[in-house]
Design a protein around this motif. Structure first.
Motif, PDB file in Angstrom:
ATOM      1  N   PHE A 920     -31.063 -22.521  36.735  1.00  0.00           N
ATOM      2  CA  PHE A 920     -31.475 -21.700  35.606  1.00  0.00           C
ATOM      3  C   PHE A 920     -32.496 -22.433  34.753  1.00  0.00           C
ATOM      4  CE2 PHE A 920     -27.384 -20.252  36.970  1.00  0.00           C
ATOM      5  CZ  PHE A 920     -27.416 -18.873  36.819  1.00  0.00           C
ATOM      6  N   LEU A 921     -33.432 -21.666  34.239  1.00  0.00           N
ATOM      7  CA  LEU A 921     -34.466 -22.228  33.378  1.00  0.00           C
ATOM      8  C   LEU A 921     -34.259 -21.698  31.967  1.00  0.00           C
ATOM      9  CD1 LEU A 921     -37.151 -23.885  33.405  1.00  0.00           C
ATOM     10  CD2 LEU A 921     -38.343 -21.707  33.698  1.00  0.00           C
ATOM     11  N   LEU A 922     -34.179 -22.618  31.004  1.00  0.00           N
ATOM     12  CA  LEU A 922     -33.997 -22.197  29.616  1.00  0.00           C
ATOM     13  C   LEU A 922     -35.158 -22.726  28.783  1.00  0.00           C
ATOM     14  CD1 LEU A 922     -30.798 -22.035  27.538  1.00  0.00           C
ATOM     15  CD2 LEU A 922     -32.708 -23.333  26.609  1.00  0.00           C
ATOM     16  N   ALA A 923     -35.699 -21.884  27.909  1.00  0.00           N
ATOM     17  CA  ALA A 923     -36.833 -22.299  27.071  1.00  0.00           C
ATOM     18  C   ALA A 923     -36.661 -21.730  25.669  1.00  0.00           C
ATOM     19  CB  ALA A 923     -38.138 -21.799  27.670  1.00  0.00           C
ATOM     20  N   ASN A 924     -36.961 -22.555  24.657  1.00  0.00           N
ATOM     21  CA  ASN A 924     -36.863 -22.052  23.283  1.00  0.00           C
ATOM     22  C   ASN A 924     -38.142 -22.289  22.485  1.00  0.00           C
ATOM     23  OD1 ASN A 924     -36.827 -24.767  22.631  1.00  0.00           O
ATOM     24  ND2 ASN A 924     -35.218 -24.562  21.098  1.00  0.00           N
ATOM     25  N   GLY A 976     -45.354 -22.000  33.612  1.00  0.00           N
ATOM     26  CA  GLY A 976     -46.657 -21.861  32.955  1.00  0.00           C
ATOM     27  C   GLY A 976     -46.732 -20.594  32.128  1.00  0.00           C
ATOM     28  N   ILE A 977     -46.208 -19.511  32.652  1.00  0.00           N
ATOM     29  CA  ILE A 977     -46.238 -18.244  31.918  1.00  0.00           C
ATOM     30  C   ILE A 977     -45.388 -18.356  30.650  1.00  0.00           C
ATOM     31  CG2 ILE A 977     -45.517 -15.818  32.005  1.00  0.00           C
ATOM     32  CD1 ILE A 977     -46.242 -15.850  34.991  1.00  0.00           C
ATOM     33  N   ILE A 978     -44.219 -18.976  30.786  1.00  0.00           N
ATOM     34  CA  ILE A 978     -43.345 -19.104  29.612  1.00  0.00           C
ATOM     35  C   ILE A 978     -44.008 -19.986  28.548  1.00  0.00           C
ATOM     36  CG2 ILE A 978     -41.130 -20.057  28.826  1.00  0.00           C
ATOM     37  CD1 ILE A 978     -39.942 -19.139  31.499  1.00  0.00           C
ATOM     38  N   GLN A 979     -44.740 -20.987  29.005  1.00  0.00           N
ATOM     39  CA  GLN A 979     -45.396 -21.903  28.076  1.00  0.00           C
ATOM     40  C   GLN A 979     -46.598 -21.264  27.366  1.00  0.00           C
ATOM     41  OE1 GLN A 979     -44.800 -25.422  27.067  1.00  0.00           O
ATOM     42  NE2 GLN A 979     -46.211 -24.483  25.625  1.00  0.00           N
ATOM     43  N   GLN A 980     -47.237 -20.339  28.085  1.00  0.00           N
ATOM     44  CA  GLN A 980     -48.443 -19.709  27.550  1.00  0.00           C
ATOM     45  C   GLN A 980     -48.243 -19.168  26.148  1.00  0.00           C
ATOM     46  OE1 GLN A 980     -49.730 -16.436  29.971  1.00  0.00           O
ATOM     47  NE2 GLN A 980     -50.840 -17.798  31.361  1.00  0.00           N
ATOM     48  N   LYS A 981     -49.256 -19.256  25.346  1.00  0.00           N
ATOM     49  CA  LYS A 981     -49.268 -18.665  24.005  1.00  0.00           C
ATOM     50  C   LYS A 981     -48.271 -19.317  23.060  1.00  0.00           C
ATOM     51  CE  LYS A 981     -49.740 -14.192  26.079  1.00  0.00           C
ATOM     52  NZ  LYS A 981     -48.842 -13.068  26.245  1.00  0.00           N
ATOM     53  N   ARG A 982     -47.602 -20.366  23.490  1.00  0.00           N
ATOM     54  CA  ARG A 982     -46.651 -21.010  22.586  1.00  0.00           C
ATOM     55  C   ARG A 982     -47.332 -22.191  21.930  1.00  0.00           C
ATOM     56  NH1 ARG A 982     -42.982 -17.215  21.564  1.00  0.00           N
ATOM     57  NH2 ARG A 982     -42.454 -16.149  23.489  1.00  0.00           N
ATOM     58  N   PRO A 983     -47.097 -22.387  20.648  1.00  0.00           N
ATOM     59  CA  PRO A 983     -47.838 -23.432  19.932  1.00  0.00           C
ATOM     60  C   PRO A 983     -47.465 -24.860  20.324  1.00  0.00           C
ATOM     61  CG  PRO A 983     -46.368 -22.223  18.455  1.00  0.00           C
ATOM     62  CD  PRO A 983     -46.296 -21.546  19.780  1.00  0.00           C
ATOM     63  N   SER A 985     -46.073 -27.637  23.247  1.00  0.00           N
ATOM     64  CA  SER A 985     -45.815 -27.893  24.648  1.00  0.00           C
ATOM     65  C   SER A 985     -44.332 -28.230  24.795  1.00  0.00           C
ATOM     66  CB  SER A 985     -46.685 -29.065  25.107  1.00  0.00           C
ATOM     67  OG  SER A 985     -46.406 -29.382  26.435  1.00  0.00           O
ATOM     68  N   MET A 986     -43.652 -27.499  25.662  1.00  0.00           N
ATOM     69  CA  MET A 986     -42.202 -27.698  25.764  1.00  0.00           C
ATOM     70  C   MET A 986     -41.884 -28.862  26.687  1.00  0.00           C
ATOM     71  SD  MET A 986     -40.814 -23.786  25.985  1.00  0.00           S
ATOM     72  CE  MET A 986     -42.146 -22.594  25.840  1.00  0.00           C
ATOM     73  N   LYS A 987     -40.979 -29.699  26.241  1.00  0.00           N
ATOM     74  CA  LYS A 987     -40.581 -30.844  27.055  1.00  0.00           C
ATOM     75  C   LYS A 987     -39.551 -30.405  28.086  1.00  0.00           C
ATOM     76  CE  LYS A 987     -38.703 -35.470  26.930  1.00  0.00           C
ATOM     77  NZ  LYS A 987     -38.412 -36.659  26.133  1.00  0.00           N
ATOM     78  N   LEU A 988     -39.792 -30.753  29.331  1.00  0.00           N
ATOM     79  CA  LEU A 988     -38.864 -30.355  30.393  1.00  0.00           C
ATOM     80  C   LEU A 988     -37.771 -31.406  30.570  1.00  0.00           C
ATOM     81  CD1 LEU A 988     -38.109 -28.472  32.785  1.00  0.00           C
ATOM     82  CD2 LEU A 988     -39.528 -29.945  34.220  1.00  0.00           C
ATOM     83  N   THR A 989     -36.530 -30.943  30.598  1.00  0.00           N
ATOM     84  CA  THR A 989     -35.393 -31.811  30.884  1.00  0.00           C
ATOM     85  C   THR A 989     -34.642 -31.226  32.078  1.00  0.00           C
ATOM     86  OG1 THR A 989     -35.184 -32.221  28.512  1.00  0.00           O
ATOM     87  CG2 THR A 989     -33.337 -32.891  29.888  1.00  0.00           C
ATOM     88  N   ILE A 990     -34.364 -32.078  33.047  1.00  0.00           N
ATOM     89  CA  ILE A 990     -33.568 -31.642  34.194  1.00  0.00           C
ATOM     90  C   ILE A 990     -32.106 -31.934  33.888  1.00  0.00           C
ATOM     91  CG2 ILE A 990     -33.267 -31.816  36.698  1.00  0.00           C
ATOM     92  CD1 ILE A 990     -36.119 -31.122  36.009  1.00  0.00           C
ATOM     93  N   VAL A 991     -31.273 -30.935  34.004  1.00  0.00           N
ATOM     94  CA  VAL A 991     -29.860 -31.099  33.667  1.00  0.00           C
ATOM     95  C   VAL A 991     -29.020 -30.750  34.881  1.00  0.00           C
ATOM     96  CG1 VAL A 991     -27.970 -30.252  32.234  1.00  0.00           C
ATOM     97  CG2 VAL A 991     -30.253 -30.477  31.267  1.00  0.00           C
ATOM     98  N   LYS A 992     -28.159 -31.705  35.259  1.00  0.00           N
ATOM     99  CA  LYS A 992     -27.238 -31.407  36.347  1.00  0.00           C
ATOM    100  C   LYS A 992     -25.906 -30.960  35.759  1.00  0.00           C
ATOM    101  CE  LYS A 992     -28.906 -34.636  39.856  1.00  0.00           C
ATOM    102  NZ  LYS A 992     -28.544 -35.839  40.620  1.00  0.00           N
ATOM    103  N   GLN A 993     -25.351 -29.948  36.367  1.00  0.00           N
ATOM    104  CA  GLN A 993     -24.045 -29.482  35.913  1.00  0.00           C
ATOM    105  C   GLN A 993     -23.040 -30.633  35.932  1.00  0.00           C
ATOM    106  OE1 GLN A 993     -22.339 -26.450  38.393  1.00  0.00           O
ATOM    107  NE2 GLN A 993     -20.761 -25.915  36.902  1.00  0.00           N
TER     108      GLN A 993
END
Ligand SMILES: [Zn+2]
Length: 1033
Positions: A920-924, A976-983, A985-993
């Motif tokens: 799952f990909l989560l972005a805020n 890239g689409i989720i990042q677009q138009k956002r002021p 740059s979102m930091k990516l973190t890989i999380v293992k269950q």
């Protein structure tokens, strides 16, 4: 219901005596009592200001009498601190994080549902009776539920949406631990998800029940059953795996429980998807006053036909109540979120530029409103009546035009200012400082070259990047090269200015060691054209990392750096922007010197607000100076420990700049995020030296402003600069009756200097409806805008009010808004029914997200600096950004169709929606997480990470490898689409269950109970319902 209870307005939304426990730190914000400003500090009193040519009216419309300008104005009639009948006092033995404390069972009503208001509600009621006993009264021990409701549940569903009820899944007896999502156990065994699923929640549960028509009927459970979990950290932690805050029986063995089906309560995803389905991809024309635009999450094409695009202005409601009494009754904030420089997609028309030559824009003589579609031409076109103040003005001879048979000017469609909601004017010299055209702005780059920044490679990284990014300085339409000039300063505990004049063979450095009173050691050669001085600048950027390679200097200054930049702009007589790259607490002896004053002991005390206030009084006047000279400050922070963001961030905040923060920055991991931000910030659309005025038609006015702004008086919103991502939220209050015929009109005018040094006016007009029916008001609300307003007003209030009080106010106001609807607009029904207006269906879930945000509710893993940082970001957010920030996007990746370019449908932010077979990909908007279930499909793991299994995935990476296979390509495209138009740059973190970092990720599953407090959505809904019932009783 006590009408008295509805009189109150949120005490923190304005400065009212007797409410704040200490005087507001920024008293001049929207507080008419703080209007003093030293002469010379004011922006030029141009046509936006009090000394406007031809008119001397300081207000947006003519005075109605002294009361209008009085300290309390129209909003002084309510008792200053009217408390609603709230919950019982907090138990001192178990301090409550949340504003709602557990109530004794006897305090709840025990309604018997005989209502026919909706079977759905009744069924939900029954469902809840059966299911929502977790941790409280087991079946049979609590007060009985409504018999009729229970019967309805047992019988075949009569609901128009039977899928919502999912009776099959209701009767599952999950262990109590499962009832609260990730509530208590940080690393639950998989059975929590697999066996304890309260709802069907398949791994890809993106299919939500169909929309509820009209009202949404929430659970109508008897309230005795509900536990309004006080989310006590202590209590919670003492029940690993248990329901926190529950009565003693929780300690016993798990009992069979049933749970309210999360699918039965309003889903944000459903609301978003419905709007997309009905309005997405269409053309939205702004030709009708008071029409409600598509949601911010819906993509559509906007056509300006007389009102500003919702990209520029969104409102909490598009229908204002006619009277202030109605407004007080409903307690719905009347506010607009204005993003004057919003980015417009390429398929929409950019703003027209109107040039009236030396005469300048046509304006109402009385209120100074600009010519716009709200002006009514009369007397054959010789005169016009102002839509804002009703004054009848002569049409200037040069502007005369005949009218057609319906009284419209023949040139109506030829003039943007007559037919469009938004347009620009070329400003005349009257609108310029000292009545002369401004110089083009400048960018000054100021790099902290103290030991650690040199050592970790940051200085080198910045210098390398500047060589590329300076090629992309913003320019005006037809310009070949940018008119912006650039300058360079480095610093540690002293300042180094650089002469980069194009005629020099090598750059020259001048050191300023007296940081107590900074002066600019050179004028000629400091601010230069990048094009002309390119080789000297590159030479300098190559040299800087070498120059300080042997420096052991650890101490830095900060305020003198800003001072130096501002003085340089002042000396060059131009506005501009400082880009400061800074890492540490400025402890060197200098103005603005800071000490480490972080104190976790203040958390959850009345003194917590101190953590959000600057620690010295140096930065506020400095910000004021910067604004007065059009100096915007953007700060890139690279802290490895506490740096006092509340102090360092103040000038960026008040000057319309941006604050970026990269904790424990490591060049090899975090460069990309930082560089993306830097490029984006340098290239973005921006206006300098700006002053904004919001005019309104008679009967109401702007009373409070929130954003990256500075106010020297009550009406002029001053901004050293404003860029395409910054929004100003404006609250309105009545000062008279509004009429349904003429509506409520808003005109926002921003006077600013373009990147090429042209002075312009940008005008946005919006017409709203007015009604004397409360139902119309509720019908026209926009929840995303409401949350933006509530967030900003609450985050402003944290400077001078205890957080607990603020949270209580938010909960109370939510309940009031909904209770007023229930009482006045909904059809009669049993008290046990929770009824939400359609436009506010998701208000409770979003409000709960706001209440759980770390600014309002401290969590142990969140630093003081992070809280101050998030507070500052939200203060300038537009509606789309605040929506994403408070309710993140969660999308399943394992179901993605690699042949399609559409994003996988989002799912609700709850652990119950995850599955261990899924990714799952989560972005805020700030962070992005890729969560990997323990049983993630190996082919997907291989495709994305190029490793054979889950165990091989390296979670340290912050960028996905660029692989040629479809999984990798599609996922990176989606990101890239989720990042677009956002002021940011979102930091990516890989999380293992089930690995430690999952705890951080969990905090973003905002429908679940927080690990350290913060209700689940279900619990909060119960809490709000309880409050509503109390109000109605
Ligand atoms: Zn007027």
């Amino acid at each position: 219901m006590s009408q008295q209870g509805y009189v109150a307005t949120p005490p923190y939304s304005q400065s009212q005596p007797g409410i704040g426990l200490s005087p507001p730190h920024y008293g001049h914000y929207g507080d008419p009592s703080h209007t003093g400003s030293p002469p010379g500090m004011m922006k030029p009193a141009g046509p936006l200001g009090a000394a406007a040519p031809g008119g001397m009216l300081p207000q947006g419309h003519p005075p109605h009498g002294p009361h209008q300008f009085g300290q309390n104005g129209a909003h002084a009639q309510g008792p200053p601190l009217q408390r609603f009948p709230g919950p019982p006092p907090v138990n001192s033995a178990a301090p409550s994080y949340a504003p709602y404390s557990p109530s004794t069972q006897s305090s709840y009503p025990s309604p018997v549902s005989t209502s026919s208001v909706a079977q759905l509600g009744t069924q939900l009621s029954a469902m809840h009776v059966d299911s929502y006993g977790s941790g409280m009264a087991p079946p049979g021990q609590g007060p009985p539920g409504p018999p009729s409701a229970a019967a309805a549940f047992q019988g075949p569903s009569r609901s128009p949406q039977p899928t919502i009820l999912q009776p099959g899944s209701q009767v599952l007896p999950p262990p109590p631990t499962a009832l609260n999502g990730p509530g208590a156990s940080p690393l639950p065994p998989s059975t929590h998800r697999q066996d304890g699923l309260p709802g069907p929640a398949p791994p890809n549960a993106q299919y939500q029940p169909p929309p509820l028509p009209g009202q949404t009927l929430g659970p109508g459970y008897p309230l005795q059953q509900a536990n309004y979990g006080p989310q006590m950290a202590g209590a919670q932690l003492s029940y690993p795996g248990g329901f926190p805050g529950g009565p003693a029986q929780m300690a016993g063995p798990p009992q069979p429980q049933k749970k309210l089906d999360p699918d039965s309560i309003p889903s944000p995803i459903q609301v978003i998807e419905n709007d997309r389905a009905t309005r997405g991809g269409q053309v939205y024309t702004t030709n009708t006053r008071g029409q409600i635009p598509p949601l911010v999450t819906t993509d559509c094409t906007i056509q300006d036909q007389g009102n500003a695009s919702p990209r520029y202005i969104r409102c909490t409601t598009y229908c204002f109540p006619c009277t202030s009494d109605m407004a007080k009754q409903a307690q719905i904030p009347l506010a607009a979120i204005i993003k004057p420089f919003a980015t417009i997609p390429s398929n929409e028309t950019p703003l027209y530029l109107v040039n009236h030559g030396e005469t300048g824009p046509v304006r109402c003589n009385r209120c100074k409103a600009y010519m716009c579609p709200f002006m009514q031409f009369i007397e054959g076109g010789r005169r016009y009546q102002c839509g804002f103040c009703s004054c009848v003005n002569d049409v200037p001879p040069f502007y005369f035009q005949h009218l057609d048979h319906i009284g419209r000017r023949l040139d109506h469609y030829e003039k943007p200012e007559l037919s469009l909601g938004s347009y620009e004017y070329v400003a005349t010299l009257d609108y310029c400082r000292k009545n002369k055209p401004p110089n083009p702005p400048a960018f000054i780059f100021m790099i902290d070259v103290s030991y650690s920044n040199i050592k970790n490679g940051l200085v080198k990284l910045i210098c390398e990047e500047l060589k590329t990014v300076l090629e992309k300085l913003p320019k005006e339409g037809q310009e070949e090269t940018s008119s912006l000039r650039v300058g360079f300063i480095t610093y540690n505990k002293v300042l180094h200015f650089f002469n980069v004049k194009s005629t020099l063979a090598r750059p020259q450095m001048m050191v300023v060691t007296d940081v107590s009173e900074v002066f600019v050691p050179l004028l000629d050669g400091f601010l230069v054209s990048y094009q002309e001085s390119q080789s000297v600048i590159h030479n300098l950027l190559d040299q800087i990392p070498e120059m300080f390679a042997d420096s052991n200097e650890n101490e830095t200054v900060f305020a003198p750096v800003i001072q130096a930049g501002m003085e340089a702009l002042k000396a060059a007589d131009c506005p501009g922007k400082l880009f400061i790259f800074h890492s540490s607490l400025p402890t060197a002896e200098a103005p603005g010197k800071l000490k480490n004053r972080d104190d976790k002991k203040l958390i959850n005390t009345d003194k917590e607000k101190i953590l959000f206030q600057p620690q010295t009084n140096v930065y506020d006047p400095l910000a004021k100076d910067c604004v007065a000279h059009g100096c915007c400050v953007t700060l890139f922070l690279f802290p490895s420990q506490y740096v006092d963001v509340a102090s360092l961030g103040l000038v960026p905040q008040l000057t319309g700049g941006t604050l970026y923060k990269y904790n424990n920055f490591q060049v090899h991991l975090d460069s990309q995020q930082f560089l993306n931000d830097l490029r984006n910030d340098i290239e973005k659309k921006i206006g300098f030296d700006a002053i904004m005025r919001v005019r309104t038609s008679t009967g109401f006015r702007a009373t409070d402003f929130f954003g990256g702004i500075y106010m020297n008086n009550t009406t002029d919103v001053e901004m050293a600069a404003i860029d395409c991502d910054k929004a100003v939220t404006v609250e309105f209050k009545h000062d008279d009756k509004l009429s349904e015929d003429s509506g409520a009109l808003i005109q926002c005018a921003v006077l600013y200097t373009t990147v090429s040094g042209q002075r312009r006016l940008r005008i946005h007009n919006l017409g709203l409806n007015c009604s004397s029916q409360l139902a119309d008001l509720y019908k026209s609300c926009e929840t995303d805008a409401l949350i933006n307003f509530f967030a900003k007003s609450a985050f402003k209030a944290v400077l001078h009010q205890p957080l607990k009080v603020i949270r209580e106010i938010l909960v109370n106001q939510t309940a009031h808004m909904l209770a007023c609807y229930r009482k006045n607009c909904a059809s009669p029904s049993a008290a046990s029914q929770l009824i939400l207006p359609d436009s506010m269906k998701v208000l409770p879930v979003y409000m709960n997200c706001l209440l759980k945000n770390c600014v309002l509710l401290s969590r142990p893993e969140i630093s003081t600096d992070e809280r101050a940082y998030q507070r500052q970001l939200v203060m300038t957010m537009g509606v789309a950004d605040s929506q994403l920030f408070f309710y993140p996007q969660l999308r399943p990746i394992h179901t993605l169709d690699v042949k399609s370019t559409t994003l996988p449908a989002a799912i609700r932010c709850s652990e119950s929606r995850l599955s261990e077979e899924g990714i799952f990909l989560l972005a805020n908007g700030l962070n992005m997480f890729l969560w990997l279930g323990v049983s993630s499909p190996p082919e997907l793991i291989q495709g994305i990470f190029n490793v054979p299994s889950f165990a091989h995935v390296n979670t340290d990476i912050t960028l996905l490898p660029e692989l040629g296979n479809p999984y990798s390509q599609t996922l990176r495209m989606i990101m890239g689409i989720i990042q677009q138009k956002r002021p940011y740059s979102m930091k990516l973190t890989i999380v293992k269950q089930r690995e430690q970092p999952e705890m951080v990720f969990r905090q973003f599953l905002v429908e679940d109970k927080g690990l350290y407090g913060g209700s689940s959505y279900v619990d909060f809904l119960c809490c709000v319902h309880k409050e509503i019932c109390q109000l109605l009783n």
